[in-house]
Write a protein that holds these residues in place. Structure first.
Motif, short mmCIF file in Angstrom:
data_model
loop_
_atom_site.label_atom_id
_atom_site.label_comp_id
_atom_site.label_asym_id
_atom_site.label_seq_id
_atom_site.Cartn_x
_atom_site.Cartn_y
_atom_site.Cartn_z
N THR A 131 51.32 54.89 55.84
CA THR A 131 49.88 54.96 56.07
C THR A 131 49.38 53.85 56.99
OG1 THR A 131 49.46 53.66 54.06
CG2 THR A 131 49.47 56.07 53.85
N HIS A 132 50.19 52.80 57.19
CA HIS A 132 49.79 51.67 58.01
C HIS A 132 50.92 51.29 58.96
CE1 HIS A 132 47.00 51.57 54.68
NE2 HIS A 132 46.29 50.61 55.24
N ARG A 133 50.57 50.83 60.14
CA ARG A 133 51.56 50.46 61.15
C ARG A 133 51.61 48.96 61.42
NH1 ARG A 133 55.27 54.12 62.39
NH2 ARG A 133 55.50 53.17 64.47
N LYS A 134 50.48 48.27 61.27
CA LYS A 134 50.42 46.83 61.56
C LYS A 134 49.59 46.13 60.49
CE LYS A 134 51.04 47.06 66.61
NZ LYS A 134 51.35 48.50 66.72
N VAL A 135 50.26 45.28 59.71
CA VAL A 135 49.63 44.58 58.60
C VAL A 135 49.80 43.07 58.79
CG1 VAL A 135 49.59 44.23 56.10
CG2 VAL A 135 50.06 46.51 57.04
N LEU A 136 48.70 42.36 58.82
CA LEU A 136 48.73 40.89 58.87
C LEU A 136 48.79 40.35 57.45
CD1 LEU A 136 46.07 39.70 61.50
CD2 LEU A 136 48.52 39.24 61.54
N VAL A 137 49.78 39.51 57.17
CA VAL A 137 49.91 38.85 55.86
C VAL A 137 49.88 37.35 56.10
CG1 VAL A 137 51.29 38.57 53.78
CG2 VAL A 137 51.28 40.77 54.98
N ILE A 138 48.89 36.68 55.54
CA ILE A 138 48.68 35.25 55.79
C ILE A 138 48.58 34.51 54.46
CG2 ILE A 138 47.16 33.53 56.85
CD1 ILE A 138 46.15 35.78 58.71
N GLY A 139 49.23 33.36 54.39
CA GLY A 139 49.06 32.44 53.27
C GLY A 139 48.34 31.22 53.76
N GLY A 140 47.20 30.89 53.16
CA GLY A 140 46.42 29.75 53.64
C GLY A 140 45.74 29.01 52.51
N GLU A 141 45.69 27.69 52.63
CA GLU A 141 45.06 26.87 51.58
C GLU A 141 44.39 25.63 52.16
OE1 GLU A 141 45.06 28.12 48.64
OE2 GLU A 141 47.00 29.05 48.19
N LYS A 142 43.23 25.33 51.62
CA LYS A 142 42.61 24.01 51.81
C LYS A 142 42.71 23.32 50.45
CE LYS A 142 38.53 21.52 53.47
NZ LYS A 142 37.12 21.61 53.96
N VAL A 156 49.23 13.21 45.53
CA VAL A 156 50.34 12.93 46.46
C VAL A 156 51.09 14.19 46.86
CG1 VAL A 156 50.63 10.63 45.45
CG2 VAL A 156 52.07 12.52 44.64
N LEU A 157 50.86 15.28 46.13
CA LEU A 157 51.69 16.47 46.28
C LEU A 157 51.21 17.46 47.32
CD1 LEU A 157 52.29 17.26 42.49
CD2 LEU A 157 53.81 16.01 44.05
N PHE A 158 49.88 17.59 47.49
CA PHE A 158 49.34 18.75 48.18
C PHE A 158 48.77 18.44 49.56
CE2 PHE A 158 49.28 19.68 43.67
CZ PHE A 158 49.83 20.95 43.63
N GLY A 159 48.84 19.47 50.41
CA GLY A 159 48.27 19.39 51.75
C GLY A 159 47.63 20.70 52.14
N ASP A 160 47.00 20.72 53.30
CA ASP A 160 46.29 21.90 53.81
C ASP A 160 47.08 22.55 54.94
OD1 ASP A 160 44.31 21.01 52.08
OD2 ASP A 160 43.10 20.10 53.67
N GLY A 161 46.97 23.86 55.05
CA GLY A 161 47.64 24.56 56.15
C GLY A 161 47.65 26.05 55.93
N ALA A 162 48.08 26.77 56.95
CA ALA A 162 48.17 28.23 56.85
C ALA A 162 49.27 28.74 57.77
CB ALA A 162 46.83 28.88 57.21
N ALA A 163 49.83 29.87 57.41
CA ALA A 163 50.85 30.52 58.24
C ALA A 163 50.93 31.97 57.81
CB ALA A 163 52.21 29.84 58.10
N GLY A 164 51.52 32.80 58.67
CA GLY A 164 51.59 34.20 58.32
C GLY A 164 52.50 35.00 59.22
#
Length: 328
Positions: A131-142, A156-164
Motif C-alpha cells: 500500500t506504500h512505496r516510500k516511508v520515512l522513519v525517523i528517531g529523534g530526541e531533545k 551525564v548519559l543523555f544527548g540530543d539528536g535525530a537520524a532516520g
C-alpha cells in the motif's frame, strides 16, 4: 514484499557538552563518566525555540536530497520519540508540514529507546502490504528537555539528536528487513519513567517543584535488565536466522552504555570492528541512537550490498527488540 533502506540521514545540534563541562556543573569527573559509560561528550540543542521536530526535519531534508526525490513522493512519515514538541499535533505532522510532504500521512510512535526499531518494523509493514512505496522513519530526541542537570546519575548519559531512513520495496525477498523480534514488559515501568505532564500528573506548580517532569532512572535495575535482554535478543535473532558471527557484517546496538554494548557483542562472538559505536561522541540519544549508527556507517561507505546487519535495543517500558537487515 520486503522493505529496504534506500537512503539515510542524520542531524545533530552544533553545541557540544563535554565531560569537562559537566565537571563544572555537578560533582563528577571525566574519568568516572568514561570508565562507567564510555561517553566523552554529547550534543545539546540549547535554542528554546527549537525542539525535536527541528532535528527530525533536518533528517528528512537530508534523506530527500540524498535520494534525489521531492517530498511529494513520500507516502508516510513515522517519528519515534519520547520528547515530542508537544502532545499534539504529532512531531511527525510538524515534519510533514516543514518539508511540504502533502501526500503523506504521519504519526508519532512512543517506544522510548526501542522506538526506532518499533517504527522501522511498523513502516516495513506498510511496504510489505503493497500500500506504500516510500516511508520515512525517523528517531529523534531533545533529551536535554527532560533531564535534571543537578542529577549526576542521569545528566551525564543523555544527548540530543535525530537520524532516520527511507524505506522502499526491496529489490527481492532476500534483501531488506528480513526478521523483527520485538518485546515489551510493563513491569519494568517502575525503574525508568517521567511521571509529570501526562493525564496522571498534569503539569502544575507542584509537579514542577517536585521535579516530576524530569527523567527518573534506577540505574542498577535498568542496567541489569538491558544487559540480559539486549544480549538475549541478539542471540535469538542470530540463531533464528541461522547466522554465525562470521555471517554478520555489523551489530548496530542502542547506545546506552559501552559495557552493555560489549556484553552484547561478546554474546554474539563479534570482534569490536563489527560493532557500531558512537556513544563516546553523542551519549544516549534514545530513539536516535540506532539510526545515527546506520547513517554514519552509510556515510563512511562501510555498508555494502548483502551485508548482514543486526539491530538491537532496550528502553523504558521495558521495551526491547532485534531486527535482521540485509543491505541492498
Amino acid at each position: 514484499m520486503k522493505a529496504a533502506i534506500t537512503a539515510t540521514g542524520k542531524f545533530l545540534p552544533q553545541e557540544i557538552l563535554s565531560n569537562k563541562d559537566l565537571e563544572k556543573m555537578i560533582d563528577t569527573n571525566d574519568e568516572w563518566i568514561r570508565t562507567r559509560t564510555g561517553i566523552s561528550e554529547r550534543r545539546i540543542l540549547r535554542d528554546p525555540d527549537k525542539a525535536t521536530s527541528y532535528l527530525c526535519t533536518g533528517v528528512a531534508q537530508q534523506i530527500l536530497e540524498k535520494r534525489g526525490i521531492p517530498a511529494s513522493e513520500i507516502d508516510l512519515i513515522i517519528v519515534a520519540t519520547m520528547t515530542p514538541d508537544m502532545f499534539f499535533p504529532s512531531t511527525a505532522c510538524l515534519v510533514q508540514r516543514n518539508i511540504e510532504a502533502m501526500n503523506a500521512w504521519a504519526f508519532d510512535l512512543s517506544g522510548a529507546c526501542s522506538g526506532f526499531l518499533y517504527a522501522l518494523n511498523t513502516g516495513a509493514q506498510f511496504i510489505a502490504a503493497g500500500t506504500h512505496r516510500k516511508v520515512l522513519v525517523i528517531g529523534g530526541e531533545k533529551m536535554s528537555s527532560i533531564i535534571d542537570y543537578t542529577d549526576r546519575n542521569t545528566c551525564v548519559l543523555f544527548g540530543d539528536g535525530a537520524a532516520g531512513v527511507l524505506l522502499e520495496p526491496a529489490c527481492d525477498d532476500n534483501h531488506g528487513l528480513l526478521d523483527a523480534r520485538l518485546h515489551a514488559d510493563g513491569r519494568g515501568g517502575d525503574h525508568l519513567y517521567m511521571r509529570g505532564g501526562g493525564s496522571l500528573h498534569p503539569a502544575t506548580h507542584d509537579t514542577v517543584s517536585q521535579g516530576l517532569h524530569f527523567l527518573y532512572q534506577d540505574g542498577k535495575q535498568v542496567f541489569k535488565a538491558a544487559v540480559t535482554q539486549m544480549a538475549d535478543i541478539a542471540a535469538e535473532v542470530m540463531e533464528g536466522n541461522g547466522l554465525t558471527s562470521d555471517d554478520i557484517s555489523y551489530l548496530i546496538p542502542h547506545q546506552a552504555n559501552n559495557r552493555i554494548i560489549q556484553a552484547t557483542a561478546e554474546r554474539m562472538g563479534l570482534p569490536k570492528e563489527k560493532v557500531a559505536i558512537n556513544i563516546d561522541r553523542y551519549g544516549n540519544t534514545s530513539a536516535a541512537t540506532v539510526p545515527l549508527c546506520i547513517a554514519e556507517l552509510d556515510e563512511a561507505g562501510l555498508l555494502k550490498p548483502d551485508d548482514n546487519l543486526i539491530l538491537v535495543s532496550f528502553g523504558a517500558g521495558y521495551t526491547w527488540g532485534g531486527i535482521y537487515l540485509k543491505w541492498q
